[in-house]
Write a protein that holds these residues in place. Structure first.
Motif, PDB file in Angstrom:
ATOM      1  N   VAL A  31      -0.350   8.906   6.629  1.00 55.10           N
ATOM      2  CA  VAL A  31      -0.571  10.252   6.088  1.00 55.10           C
ATOM      3  C   VAL A  31       0.419  10.627   4.988  1.00 55.10           C
ATOM      4  N   THR A  32       1.536   9.917   4.910  1.00 53.73           N
ATOM      5  CA  THR A  32       2.487  10.202   3.825  1.00 53.73           C
ATOM      6  C   THR A  32       2.441   9.139   2.731  1.00 53.73           C
ATOM      7  N   GLY A  33       1.752   8.042   2.984  1.00 51.60           N
ATOM      8  CA  GLY A  33       1.738   6.931   2.024  1.00 51.60           C
ATOM      9  C   GLY A  33       2.989   6.066   2.102  1.00 51.60           C
ATOM     10  N   LEU A  34       3.864   6.385   3.061  1.00 53.56           N
ATOM     11  CA  LEU A  34       5.176   5.707   3.091  1.00 53.56           C
ATOM     12  C   LEU A  34       5.332   4.722   4.249  1.00 53.56           C
ATOM     13  N   ASP A  35       4.314   4.601   5.096  1.00 46.81           N
ATOM     14  CA  ASP A  35       4.468   3.779   6.305  1.00 46.81           C
ATOM     15  C   ASP A  35       4.920   2.353   5.974  1.00 46.81           C
ATOM     16  N   ASP A  36       4.248   1.718   5.008  1.00 47.07           N
ATOM     17  CA  ASP A  36       4.575   0.318   4.710  1.00 47.07           C
ATOM     18  C   ASP A  36       5.912   0.191   3.981  1.00 47.07           C
ATOM     19  N   LEU A  37       6.185   1.121   3.067  1.00 45.99           N
ATOM     20  CA  LEU A  37       7.491   1.084   2.384  1.00 45.99           C
ATOM     21  C   LEU A  37       8.629   1.192   3.407  1.00 45.99           C
ATOM     22  N   ARG A  38       8.451   2.054   4.412  1.00 44.70           N
ATOM     23  CA  ARG A  38       9.481   2.200   5.453  1.00 44.70           C
ATOM     24  C   ARG A  38       9.661   0.893   6.230  1.00 44.70           C
ATOM     25  N   LEU A  39       8.536   0.282   6.653  1.00 46.57           N
ATOM     26  CA  LEU A  39       8.612  -0.961   7.427  1.00 46.57           C
ATOM     27  C   LEU A  39       9.316  -2.061   6.630  1.00 46.57           C
ATOM     28  N   ILE A  40       9.021  -2.097   5.350  1.00 47.88           N
ATOM     29  CA  ILE A  40       9.637  -3.131   4.498  1.00 47.88           C
ATOM     30  C   ILE A  40      11.138  -2.862   4.352  1.00 47.88           C
ATOM     31  N   ILE A  41      11.475  -1.611   4.013  1.00 52.77           N
ATOM     32  CA  ILE A  41      12.885  -1.285   3.748  1.00 52.77           C
ATOM     33  C   ILE A  41      13.733  -1.425   5.007  1.00 52.77           C
ATOM     34  N   PRO A  48       0.857  -1.189   0.000  1.00 50.98           N
ATOM     35  CA  PRO A  48       0.000   0.000   0.000  1.00 50.98           C
ATOM     36  C   PRO A  48       0.898   1.247   0.000  1.00 50.98           C
ATOM     37  N   TYR A  49       0.561   2.242  -0.838  1.00 47.99           N
ATOM     38  CA  TYR A  49       1.403   3.454  -0.844  1.00 47.99           C
ATOM     39  C   TYR A  49       0.609   4.736  -1.112  1.00 47.99           C
ATOM     40  N   ILE A  50      -0.712   4.648  -1.000  1.00 49.17           N
ATOM     41  CA  ILE A  50      -1.517   5.857  -1.233  1.00 49.17           C
ATOM     42  C   ILE A  50      -1.707   6.602   0.094  1.00 49.17           C
ATOM     43  N   VAL A  51      -1.644   7.900   0.010  1.00 49.15           N
ATOM     44  CA  VAL A  51      -1.841   8.752   1.184  1.00 49.15           C
ATOM     45  C   VAL A  51      -3.290   8.632   1.672  1.00 49.15           C
ATOM     46  N   GLU A  52      -3.453   8.483   2.989  1.00 46.98           N
ATOM     47  CA  GLU A  52      -4.816   8.458   3.552  1.00 46.98           C
ATOM     48  C   GLU A  52      -5.564   9.709   3.115  1.00 46.98           C
ATOM     49  N   ASN A  53      -6.827   9.559   2.795  1.00 52.03           N
ATOM     50  CA  ASN A  53      -7.682  10.672   2.363  1.00 52.03           C
ATOM     51  C   ASN A  53      -7.347  11.230   0.983  1.00 52.03           C
ATOM     52  N   GLU A 112       7.468  -1.461  -5.862  1.00 48.26           N
ATOM     53  CA  GLU A 112       6.577  -0.564  -6.601  1.00 48.26           C
ATOM     54  C   GLU A 112       6.145   0.555  -5.651  1.00 48.26           C
ATOM     55  N   HIS A 113       5.918   1.744  -6.215  1.00 47.80           N
ATOM     56  CA  HIS A 113       5.508   2.876  -5.373  1.00 47.80           C
ATOM     57  C   HIS A 113       4.719   3.877  -6.198  1.00 47.80           C
ATOM     58  N   GLY A 114       4.288   4.947  -5.558  1.00 47.38           N
ATOM     59  CA  GLY A 114       3.471   5.970  -6.214  1.00 47.38           C
ATOM     60  C   GLY A 114       4.277   6.789  -7.218  1.00 47.38           C
ATOM     61  N   TYR A 115       3.547   7.504  -8.068  1.00 45.11           N
ATOM     62  CA  TYR A 115       4.161   8.250  -9.175  1.00 45.11           C
ATOM     63  C   TYR A 115       5.170   9.304  -8.701  1.00 45.11           C
ATOM     64  N   ALA A 172      -5.317  -2.574   1.343  1.00 44.16           N
ATOM     65  CA  ALA A 172      -4.373  -2.835   0.247  1.00 44.16           C
ATOM     66  C   ALA A 172      -3.890  -1.545  -0.393  1.00 44.16           C
ATOM     67  N   LEU A 173      -4.475  -0.424   0.021  1.00 38.54           N
ATOM     68  CA  LEU A 173      -4.238   0.822  -0.707  1.00 38.54           C
ATOM     69  C   LEU A 173      -3.470   1.871   0.078  1.00 38.54           C
ATOM     70  N   THR A 174      -3.889   2.145   1.319  1.00 37.36           N
ATOM     71  CA  THR A 174      -3.343   3.304   2.015  1.00 37.36           C
ATOM     72  C   THR A 174      -2.250   2.933   3.018  1.00 37.36           C
ATOM     73  N   ALA A 175      -1.356   3.889   3.222  1.00 36.24           N
ATOM     74  CA  ALA A 175      -0.230   3.675   4.133  1.00 36.24           C
ATOM     75  C   ALA A 175       0.085   4.970   4.879  1.00 36.24           C
TER      76      ALA A 175
END
Ligand SMILES: C[S@@+](CC[C@H](N)C(=O)[O-])C[C@H]1O[C@@H](n2cnc3c(N)ncnc32)[C@H](O)[C@@H]1O
Length: 281
Positions: A216-226, A192-197, A242-245, A211-214
């Motif tokens: 307020v920055t959209g980065l929470d899950d990417l950070r946990l993974i990395i 998930p990498y979409i910003v909440e709201n 994979e990540h946002g545009y 499956a979509l949001t992570a």
């Protein structure tokens, strides 16, 4: 009623209700009708003077009403094509996107056909990425992880239906339930990498929000993974995310800070930096 008249009237209705182009709307109503008649679109166009039976028309109306409510066609049909295979999808899983095929292609470039590598797919959903890799590289052993037991059940069904056996499934909150000591040569994830709201979420309300949001920055899950990835990787192993545009720069920074080398991003067919790669130093 005649097929042509139905398609013309409903294309206009769908375009208006879902605010889409008339060309896209016509394509979609043709898909709905073709699925019901079990024909392809070419047949439909060549036979648009035929009359629809009462039972086919009733089923078509059911499909059309669901589509008019905004339900994606993949959920209406219960399946979606990805990387040349047909995947079962339910509302428990994200519908695999064509953009994500880039992640599979890049992963395969890093998996020699004659090597017995271990591959981890984090957030497998329908299993689209994991199963595509396992299918294209039969010598690899793939582990597919998701926090959602319902998603894992869909992915297991897909592997069974597609006859892909070199894959194991684990219900896990990212790394937490992965057995200690597990090491992988390649890790892929479309988290998930979409910003909440985010405004885009309005159009995605049939898909699981988890499956979509992570955050307020959209980065929470990417950070946990990395942050923990290197601990689960063999020397020289690759990670592909994979990540946002607009997230390529920040993901590159996160990977570099975590000690990964050869960090770079690759563009999807739309020219957007969509996947960022790194290698364990
Ligand atoms: C963007 S979807 C990707 C699904 C699939 N890999 C694809 O590309 O179509 C993200 C997936 O990550 C899963 N997920 C979300 N949070 C998770 C977590 N904490 N641990 C494991 N999986 C998680 C979701 O259930 C979802 O299936």
């Amino acid at each position: 009623m005649q097929i042509l008249g139905i398609l013309q009237a409903d294309s206009a209705k769908l375009a208006l209700v879902l605010d889409m182009s008339i060309v896209d709307a016509r394509f979609e109503v043709q898909l709905l009708m073709a699925q019901i008649l079990q024909v392809n679109r070419a047949w439909l166009i060549a036979h648009d003077d035929e009359i629809l039976s009462v039972s086919d028309f009733a089923l078509y109306q059911q499909y059309l009403q669901r589509r008019l409510q905004g339900e994606p066609i993949a959920y209406i049909f219960g399946e979606k094509e990805f990387y040349g295979m047909t995947f079962k999808v339910t509302p428990d899983v994200l519908i695999p996107r064509p953009d994500t095929e880039l992640l599979v292609e890049l992963a395969l470039l890093n998996i020699p056909e004659d090597k017995r590598l271990r591959v981890l797919d984090l957030g497998t959903g329908s299993g689209a990425i994991a199963i595509s890799i396992a299918n294209a590289r039969p010598l690899t052993q793939v582990v597919a992880v998701d926090k959602s037991p319902a998603a894992i059940a869909v992915a297991q069904t897909n592997a069974a239906l597609l006859g892909v056996i070199n894959i194991d499934f684990v219900v896990s909150d990212w790394w937490q339930q992965l057995p200690e000591g597990n090491k992988f040569d390649l890790i892929v994830s479309n988290p998930p990498y979409i910003v909440e709201n985010d405004d885009h979420l309005k159009k995605l309300h049939f898909e699981p929000i988890s499956a979509l949001t992570a955050g307020v920055t959209g980065l929470d899950d990417l950070r946990l993974i990395i942050d923990s990835a290197a601990h689960f990787m063999t020397a020289g192993g690759h990670i592909l995310l994979e990540h946002g545009y607009d997230q390529a720069d920040v993901v590159q920074g996160l990977l570099t800070t975590a000690g990964f080398k050869n960090v770079k991003s690759e563009r999807d067919l739309g020219g957007v930096e969509r996947v960022t790669l790194g290698q364990v130093g």
